[in-house]
Design an enzyme around this catalytic site. Structure first.
Site, PDB file in Angstrom:
ATOM      1  N   TRP A   1     -16.267  -4.475   5.109  1.00 21.55           N
ATOM      2  CA  TRP A   1     -15.746  -5.713   4.512  1.00 21.55           C
ATOM      3  C   TRP A   1     -15.240  -6.685   5.568  1.00 21.55           C
ATOM      4  O   TRP A   1     -14.938  -7.821   5.275  1.00 21.55           O
ATOM      5  CB  TRP A   1     -14.650  -5.420   3.496  1.00 21.55           C
ATOM      6  CG  TRP A   1     -13.654  -4.413   3.949  1.00 21.55           C
ATOM      7  CD1 TRP A   1     -12.502  -4.647   4.629  1.00 21.55           C
ATOM      8  CD2 TRP A   1     -13.734  -3.000   3.743  1.00 21.55           C
ATOM      9  NE1 TRP A   1     -11.857  -3.478   4.870  1.00 21.55           N
ATOM     10  CE2 TRP A   1     -12.584  -2.439   4.333  1.00 21.55           C
ATOM     11  CE3 TRP A   1     -14.658  -2.150   3.113  1.00 21.55           C
ATOM     12  CZ2 TRP A   1     -12.338  -1.058   4.322  1.00 21.55           C
ATOM     13  CZ3 TRP A   1     -14.412  -0.792   3.109  1.00 21.55           C
ATOM     14  CH2 TRP A   1     -13.275  -0.255   3.697  1.00 21.55           C
ATOM     15  N   ARG A   2     -15.136  -6.214   6.834  1.00 19.07           N
ATOM     16  CA  ARG A   2     -14.695  -7.138   7.884  1.00 19.07           C
ATOM     17  C   ARG A   2     -15.870  -7.921   8.462  1.00 19.07           C
ATOM     18  O   ARG A   2     -15.667  -8.849   9.238  1.00 19.07           O
ATOM     19  CB  ARG A   2     -14.000  -6.364   9.008  1.00 19.07           C
ATOM     20  CG  ARG A   2     -12.637  -5.875   8.565  1.00 19.07           C
ATOM     21  CD  ARG A   2     -11.818  -5.381   9.723  1.00 19.07           C
ATOM     22  NE  ARG A   2     -10.500  -4.994   9.254  1.00 19.07           N
ATOM     23  CZ  ARG A   2      -9.796  -3.988   9.741  1.00 19.07           C
ATOM     24  NH1 ARG A   2     -10.274  -3.275  10.736  1.00 19.07           N
ATOM     25  NH2 ARG A   2      -8.620  -3.698   9.241  1.00 19.07           N
TER      26      ARG A   2
ATOM     27  N   GLU B   1     -10.108  -4.890  -1.164  1.00 19.66           N
ATOM     28  CA  GLU B   1      -8.658  -4.712  -1.284  1.00 19.66           C
ATOM     29  C   GLU B   1      -8.303  -3.958  -2.572  1.00 19.66           C
ATOM     30  O   GLU B   1      -7.345  -3.199  -2.609  1.00 19.66           O
ATOM     31  CB  GLU B   1      -7.943  -6.067  -1.251  1.00 19.66           C
ATOM     32  CG  GLU B   1      -7.970  -6.746   0.109  1.00 19.66           C
ATOM     33  CD  GLU B   1      -7.273  -5.938   1.197  1.00 19.66           C
ATOM     34  OE1 GLU B   1      -6.412  -5.109   0.866  1.00 19.66           O
ATOM     35  OE2 GLU B   1      -7.621  -6.121   2.377  1.00 19.66           O
TER      36      GLU B   1
ATOM     37  N   GLN C   1      -4.486   2.756  -3.206  1.00 23.73           N
ATOM     38  CA  GLN C   1      -4.430   4.169  -3.604  1.00 23.73           C
ATOM     39  C   GLN C   1      -5.568   5.015  -3.041  1.00 23.73           C
ATOM     40  O   GLN C   1      -5.709   6.163  -3.415  1.00 23.73           O
ATOM     41  CB  GLN C   1      -4.457   4.366  -5.137  1.00 23.73           C
ATOM     42  CG  GLN C   1      -3.837   3.277  -5.961  1.00 23.73           C
ATOM     43  CD  GLN C   1      -2.368   3.497  -6.171  1.00 23.73           C
ATOM     44  OE1 GLN C   1      -1.819   4.456  -5.659  1.00 23.73           O
ATOM     45  NE2 GLN C   1      -1.733   2.606  -6.898  1.00 23.73           N
ATOM     46  N   THR C   2      -6.459   4.461  -2.221  1.00 27.24           N
ATOM     47  CA  THR C   2      -7.620   5.240  -1.774  1.00 27.24           C
ATOM     48  C   THR C   2      -7.821   5.083  -0.266  1.00 27.24           C
ATOM     49  O   THR C   2      -7.637   3.990   0.275  1.00 27.24           O
ATOM     50  CB  THR C   2      -8.887   4.764  -2.531  1.00 27.24           C
ATOM     51  OG1 THR C   2      -8.577   4.697  -3.923  1.00 27.24           O
ATOM     52  CG2 THR C   2     -10.047   5.720  -2.351  1.00 27.24           C
TER      53      THR C   2
ATOM     54  N   TYR D   1       0.284  -8.375  -3.876  1.00 21.74           N
ATOM     55  CA  TYR D   1      -0.402  -7.884  -2.680  1.00 21.74           C
ATOM     56  C   TYR D   1      -1.851  -8.392  -2.616  1.00 21.74           C
ATOM     57  O   TYR D   1      -2.275  -8.985  -1.616  1.00 21.74           O
ATOM     58  CB  TYR D   1      -0.395  -6.340  -2.623  1.00 21.74           C
ATOM     59  CG  TYR D   1      -1.370  -5.856  -1.597  1.00 21.74           C
ATOM     60  CD1 TYR D   1      -1.038  -5.899  -0.256  1.00 21.74           C
ATOM     61  CD2 TYR D   1      -2.656  -5.447  -1.952  1.00 21.74           C
ATOM     62  CE1 TYR D   1      -1.961  -5.538   0.716  1.00 21.74           C
ATOM     63  CE2 TYR D   1      -3.576  -5.084  -0.999  1.00 21.74           C
ATOM     64  CZ  TYR D   1      -3.233  -5.127   0.335  1.00 21.74           C
ATOM     65  OH  TYR D   1      -4.146  -4.796   1.287  1.00 21.74           O
TER      66      TYR D   1
ATOM     67  N   ASP E   1       1.895  -3.735   1.694  1.00 19.00           N
ATOM     68  CA  ASP E   1       1.384  -2.498   1.095  1.00 19.00           C
ATOM     69  C   ASP E   1       2.114  -1.333   1.772  1.00 19.00           C
ATOM     70  O   ASP E   1       3.076  -1.556   2.526  1.00 19.00           O
ATOM     71  CB  ASP E   1      -0.146  -2.396   1.244  1.00 19.00           C
ATOM     72  CG  ASP E   1      -0.577  -2.210   2.690  1.00 19.00           C
ATOM     73  OD1 ASP E   1       0.281  -2.328   3.606  1.00 19.00           O
ATOM     74  OD2 ASP E   1      -1.764  -1.919   2.923  1.00 19.00           O
TER      75      ASP E   1
ATOM     76  N   CYS F   1       1.062   3.535  13.508  1.00 19.10           N
ATOM     77  CA  CYS F   1       2.377   3.830  12.919  1.00 19.10           C
ATOM     78  C   CYS F   1       2.152   4.647  11.637  1.00 19.10           C
ATOM     79  O   CYS F   1       2.487   4.227  10.535  1.00 19.10           O
ATOM     80  CB  CYS F   1       3.125   2.529  12.630  1.00 19.10           C
ATOM     81  SG  CYS F   1       4.867   2.803  12.283  1.00 19.10           S
TER      82      CYS F   1
ATOM     83  N   CYS G   1       3.765   6.031  19.155  1.00 19.65           N
ATOM     84  CA  CYS G   1       4.624   4.951  19.663  1.00 19.65           C
ATOM     85  C   CYS G   1       4.210   4.492  21.069  1.00 19.65           C
ATOM     86  O   CYS G   1       4.353   3.313  21.409  1.00 19.65           O
ATOM     87  CB  CYS G   1       6.084   5.384  19.644  1.00 19.65           C
ATOM     88  SG  CYS G   1       6.659   5.755  17.976  1.00 19.65           S
TER      89      CYS G   1
ATOM     90  N   CYS H   1      11.210  -1.805  18.875  1.00 14.36           N
ATOM     91  CA  CYS H   1      11.217  -1.051  17.605  1.00 14.36           C
ATOM     92  C   CYS H   1      12.482  -0.185  17.518  1.00 14.36           C
ATOM     93  O   CYS H   1      12.719   0.681  18.365  1.00 14.36           O
ATOM     94  CB  CYS H   1       9.975  -0.183  17.520  1.00 14.36           C
ATOM     95  SG  CYS H   1      10.021   0.920  16.095  1.00 14.36           S
TER      96      CYS H   1
HETATM   97  S1  SF4 Z   1       7.014   2.020  18.012  1.00 11.15           S
HETATM   98 FE1  SF4 Z   1       7.838   1.703  15.956  1.00 11.15          FE
HETATM   99  S2  SF4 Z   1       6.318   0.437  14.917  1.00 11.15           S
HETATM  100 FE2  SF4 Z   1       5.335   1.304  16.725  1.00 11.15          FE
HETATM  101  S3  SF4 Z   1       4.355   3.219  16.059  1.00 11.15           S
HETATM  102 FE3  SF4 Z   1       6.415   3.768  16.792  1.00 11.15          FE
HETATM  103  S4  SF4 Z   1       7.694   3.694  14.972  1.00 11.15           S
HETATM  104 FE4  SF4 Z   1       5.822   2.567  14.476  1.00 11.15          FE
END
Ligand code: SF4
Length: 361
Positions: free
Chosen positions: A31-32, A45, A50-51, A128, A146, A200, A207, A216
């Site tokens: 879809w992109r 979308e 849910q999938t 959304y 979402d 994430c 991270c 963060c």
């Molecule tokens: S740094 Fe923060 S926003 Fe980035 S993956 Fe880790 S927890 Fe998620």
């Protein structure tokens, strides 16, 4: 919770890092490839709610091949739309797509509207989906929220509180709107969703590979496992359901569920929930009488299937049955049919019934 205040400089850095990361790392998804076609954005979308992405791709491709535009979808039979959707679950999504396509043809001359306000007047399009279509396809400055976006924002800003609670959800929508770089909303929204889906992640977020790691709060305070706050687990009710594969000569009887019900518009084997102290065999005979007005003889149980829905679980018991008397009437169902077993594949059945069909065949 008070929405965190953000300076323009901090917002700019956040957006710039995220957009640069997205340009380098976005997945090549079907879809992109034509991201400015609102029909494709809308269908993808809707499927993605849910999938998982891997499950969505073949459904998306089949759906687009069969219903390539709004008018094709609007003029299709609901049975055909449900058949393509079969197995994807949450069938209200398919019914709403079909209804919304008809409304787009009737009210918008077949053109998908471009504003969040107009999009939200269509069946099945909430805040959304409206934000996603308006920003990705039309370049409007509309935020999205979402599960993936919620997780990133909860961690980055240390938003405590269950993301679906009214107060926390309001805070998260405000943050999603405040962070939006004007004129780049489509890419920015997709970048935030992509970050939540691939970096994430709910468990073991990466991270070290995250473009917004420096500021963060969850990473700094080692709270990644604690955020977002999880909803207390509820014990789901578990129902016993008995159904009959009712034979009359070489044909079997199938019934269509009412459109307004869960799994509405799908076909199934007649039957229903067992009452307290009722035997499974008695349940099949009673349900068939109430649903279709016929008498049957209940024979051997040939399949037992466990299946989970979002709010309850069932154990489905399937019995071979023989029609005895009465012409079926659609009393507790939308329609009925005698069909040859080889034609079962032409109808859309819920997943638990499909498992029975697999054992039958
Ligand atoms: S740094 Fe923060 S926003 Fe980035 S993956 Fe880790 S927890 Fe998620």
């Amino acid at each position: 919770m008070v929405t965190p205040k953000l300076s323009t400089a901090r917002r700019n850095v956040f957006a710039a890092r995220l957009l640069a990361w997205y340009a380098q790392n976005k997945r090549d998804l079907p879809w992109r490839r034509d991201a400015h076609d609102p029909y494709r954005v809308w269908i993808s979308e809707t499927l993605l709610q849910q999938t998982q992405v891997a499950t969505v791709i073949p459904y998306y491709e089949r759906f687009l091949a069969r219903f390539p535009n709004v008018r094709a979808l609007a003029s299709a039979r609901l049975d055909d739309v449900l058949k393509i959707w079969e197995g994807a679950g949450y069938y209200a999504r398919a019914r709403n797509l079909h209804r919304a396509a008809k409304e787009i043809v009737a009210r918008f001359d077949g053109k998908i509207p471009s504003t969040v306000e107009e999009l939200r007047t269509l069946p099945g399009i909430g805040r959304y989906t409206a934000g996603a279509v308006a920003s990705i396809a039309f370049g409007r400055d509309a935020p999205v929220l979402d599960g993936n976006v919620s997780r990133v924002l909860c961690r980055y800003f240390k938003v405590e509180g269950e993301p679906k609670s009214a107060v926390t959800e309001r805070t998260l929508w405000e943050l999603a709107g405040t962070l939006l770089p004007r004129g780049r909303a489509g890419d920015f929204n997709q970048a935030l969703m992509e970050l939540g889906a691939t970096v994430c992640t709910p468990r073991n977020p990466q991270c070290a590979a995250c473009p917004i790691t420096r500021a963060c709060l969850a990473r700094r305070l080692n709270l990644q496992d604690k955020l977002p706050t999880k909803r207390a687990k509820r014990k789901l009710p578990h129902h016993q359901v008995a159904v009959g594969v009712i034979w009359k000569g070489k044909h079997i009887l199938i019934a269509k569920r009412f459109a307004r019900d869960l799994l509405g518009g799908l076909w199934e084997f007649p039957g229903g929930h067992c009452e307290k102290n009722e035997t499974l065999a008695h349940c099949v005979a009673r349900e068939t009488r109430e649903e279709l007005g016929i008498a049957i003889a209940v024979g051997e149980e040939f399949a037992v299937v466990d299946h989970g829905y979002s709010h309850f679980k069932i154990t489905l018991h399937a019995f071979h049955c023989r029609w005895i008397s009465g012409r079926p009437r659609a009393v507790g169902c939308a329609a009925w049919k005698w069909i040859a077993p080889r034609d079962l594949g032409r109808y859309a059945f819920p997943a638990a019934n499909r498992k029975i069909i697999a054992q039958l065949q």
